[in-house]
Design an enzyme around this catalytic site. Structure first.
Site, mmCIF file in Angstrom:
data_model
loop_
_atom_site.group_PDB
_atom_site.id
_atom_site.type_symbol
_atom_site.label_atom_id
_atom_site.label_comp_id
_atom_site.label_asym_id
_atom_site.label_seq_id
_atom_site.Cartn_x
_atom_site.Cartn_y
_atom_site.Cartn_z
ATOM 1 N N ARG A 1 0.837 -1.198 0.000
ATOM 2 C CA ARG A 1 0.000 0.000 0.000
ATOM 3 C C ARG A 1 0.872 1.247 0.000
ATOM 4 O O ARG A 1 1.851 1.329 0.745
ATOM 5 C CB ARG A 1 -0.923 0.014 1.218
ATOM 6 C CG ARG A 1 -1.890 -1.175 1.222
ATOM 7 C CD ARG A 1 -2.862 -1.149 2.367
ATOM 8 N NE ARG A 1 -3.670 -2.366 2.386
ATOM 9 C CZ ARG A 1 -4.575 -2.657 3.301
ATOM 10 N NH1 ARG A 1 -4.812 -1.788 4.286
ATOM 11 N NH2 ARG A 1 -5.256 -3.786 3.250
ATOM 12 N N GLU B 1 -6.344 -1.331 15.561
ATOM 13 C CA GLU B 1 -6.949 -2.270 14.626
ATOM 14 C C GLU B 1 -5.971 -3.368 14.216
ATOM 15 O O GLU B 1 -4.818 -3.101 13.892
ATOM 16 C CB GLU B 1 -7.408 -1.520 13.373
ATOM 17 C CG GLU B 1 -7.982 -2.421 12.291
ATOM 18 C CD GLU B 1 -8.036 -1.753 10.926
ATOM 19 O OE1 GLU B 1 -8.101 -2.487 9.925
ATOM 20 O OE2 GLU B 1 -7.987 -0.503 10.862
ATOM 21 N N ARG C 1 2.258 1.013 10.286
ATOM 22 C CA ARG C 1 1.767 1.377 8.948
ATOM 23 C C ARG C 1 2.927 1.295 7.959
ATOM 24 O O ARG C 1 3.694 2.227 7.806
ATOM 25 C CB ARG C 1 1.157 2.778 8.983
ATOM 26 C CG ARG C 1 0.262 3.090 7.781
ATOM 27 C CD ARG C 1 -0.387 4.452 7.933
ATOM 28 N NE ARG C 1 -1.251 4.516 9.079
ATOM 29 C CZ ARG C 1 -2.518 4.115 9.103
ATOM 30 N NH1 ARG C 1 -3.049 3.601 8.016
ATOM 31 N NH2 ARG C 1 -3.246 4.222 10.194
ATOM 32 N N SER D 1 -10.203 -6.275 10.061
ATOM 33 C CA SER D 1 -11.488 -5.731 9.640
ATOM 34 C C SER D 1 -12.271 -6.852 8.984
ATOM 35 O O SER D 1 -11.751 -7.537 8.091
ATOM 36 C CB SER D 1 -11.314 -4.581 8.646
ATOM 37 O OG SER D 1 -10.831 -3.424 9.284
ATOM 38 N N ARG E 1 1.048 -6.690 12.778
ATOM 39 C CA ARG E 1 0.431 -6.104 13.971
ATOM 40 C C ARG E 1 0.245 -7.145 15.077
ATOM 41 O O ARG E 1 0.267 -6.814 16.258
ATOM 42 C CB ARG E 1 -0.890 -5.443 13.602
ATOM 43 C CG ARG E 1 -0.696 -4.214 12.722
ATOM 44 C CD ARG E 1 -1.936 -3.359 12.606
ATOM 45 N NE ARG E 1 -1.675 -2.170 11.798
ATOM 46 C CZ ARG E 1 -2.495 -1.143 11.666
ATOM 47 N NH1 ARG E 1 -3.676 -1.165 12.302
ATOM 48 N NH2 ARG E 1 -2.190 -0.101 10.913
#
Length: 426
Positions: free
Chosen positions: A260, A347, A275, A350, A389
């Site tokens: 990303r 987070e 991130r 999801s 994570r």
């Protein structure tokens, strides 16, 4: 994408959805294009009917021995105008469908209203955050101290937002991937290893394109893109297919790296592994009958939670509010793990239900046994989990006063019996 007829018939509902999502888009252009489209079709249909009637008259006139030329000239003019209208209609519909492509999914009735992340609603909380008799460190300080994390070398090799995992850090990342996939196999997910590069049609099928093109890496000169998530290649496995109703649900899992650009996250989470431009993830994807998709969202969430339960990590589940939902999702749960180094939940997964939104774009259908007609499936996906994570959460929650990290019991077999991470010798 939304069904064009649905938008026409429920403009007020679609506008309410756009307002709830907090977007700047309005449907004035849709109204204008749709009005022009209807006017075009009415005129074109009228001309075609008149042309057909005149063509019949020409035949009758010829049989009578009269001159058909005046009528033929009228028919010729009509044919020219019909050709103009057909070209105009093509342009109108191109603009109309381009606009529809930018309209996000409708909201499930249970989605909470809100303006952003602060308005997400906590659904449940599990486990107790660990108590330390020392000041807990964040994963960067732990990783540097144990010499299992090296971001300086990654900057030299590539650039910012990349990392090198060393020794037991790399070993645990690999252990987590295998552990997650074993658990999801128990839960009934079929394992696939898809390409990490996809074409534009695949990105469009899952809703990444056209809205989120700035967030992906493109291979120069090719219609190829590095995947932002395994959701893209796995969902597109059944693009342009008609599935058997009796084969539903179809459950897949895949481990892939994800890429990303984080174009919209400048300045956010610049420290550590939170991130990154490249990270590993295990993804679950479901193709289900529309009548069962809500129940499948709940089971999908539970399957992701099971990883955290077995790892003994404290977490909470939140239902995302309207303004925080992704473009394609009609409902989404975020699972957030407790990070002592940040003293907050972050987070880690999801889990989303897309209804028939992706299936309409990717033309994924099933043949209804009763009617024999093709119907759109519902698609769902969820992270099970974001591996980096999860590594962060283990380092921070299982850290010890001497700087070492205890390995969770369920991972010990995957670490060849090793029970603790100590400072790497090299």
């Amino acid at each position: 994408m939304l069904d064009l007829k649905f938008i026409r018939d429920h403009l007020d509902q679609v506008e309410a959805m756009l307002k709830a999502r907090g977007g700047a888009m309005n449907l004035d252009d849709f109204r204008s294009l749709e009005s022009r489209r209807r006017e075009n079709i009415v005129e074109s249909d009228g001309l075609k009917q008149s042309r057909n009637e005149l063509s019949k008259q020409i035949g009758q006139i010829i049989q009578k021995g009269e001159d058909p030329e005046p009528l033929k000239q009228q028919v010729g003019k009509m044919a020219g105008r019909i050709k103009e209208l057909d070209a105009e209609l093509k342009d109108i519909e191109t603009s109309l469908f381009a606009l529809v492509d930018r309209i996000p999914n409708m909201l499930h009735a249970s989605v909470p209203m809100g303006k952003g992340e602060a308005d997400n609603v906590e659904v449940s909380r599990h486990g107790q955050p660990p108590q330390f008799d020392f000041e807990p460190l964040d994963h960067v300080d732990i990783g540097n101290g144990l010499r299992i994390l090296d971001q300086e070398t990654a900057v030299k090799v590539t650039g910012a937002r990349f990392a090198v995992l060393r020794g037991d850090g790399a070993k645990m990342e690999r252990a987590l991937i295998q552990f997650m996939m074993d658990v999801h196999s128990e839960q009934g997910y079929f394992e696939v290893l898809p390409p990490f590069i996809v074409n534009g049609a695949s990105m469009y099928g899952t809703g990444q394109f056209p809205k989120m093109k700035e967030d992906v890496f493109k291979l120069e000169g090719l219609d190829y893109y590095l995947i932002p998530t395994a959701e893209v290649p796995v969902t597109n496995i059944h693009r342009d297919e008609v599935l058997k109703e009796e084969d539903l649900p179809l459950l897949y899992q895949a481990f892939t790296p994800c890429f990303r650009s984080e174009a919209g996250a400048y300045g956010r989470d610049t420290r550590g592994l939170i991130r990154q431009h490249q990270f590993n993830k295990v993804e679950m994807v479901k193709f289900v009958h529309p009548d069962t998709s809500e129940a499948h969202l709940e089971s999908l969430r539970d399957h992701a939670e099971e990883i955290l339960r077995r790892l003994g990590l404290s977490y909470r589940v939140v239902s995302l509010c309207a303004a925080d939902l992704s473009f394609s999702a009609q409902k989404c749960y975020d699972i957030e793990v407790w990070l002592p180094g940040q003293n907050t939940y972050r987070e880690i997964s999801s889990c989303s239900n897309f209804g028939d939104f992706q299936a309409r774009r990717a033309k994924i259908r099933y043949k209804d046994r009763e009617s024999g007609k093709n119907q759109l499936v519902h698609t769902l996906n969820g992270s099970g989990l974001a591996v980096g994570r999860t590594l962060i959460a283990i380092l921070e929650n299982y850290q010890q006063a001497d700087g070492t990290v205890v390995i969770p019991d369920v991972l010990v077999p995957y670490m060849n019996g090793q029970t603790r991470i100590e400072k790497q010798a090299r």
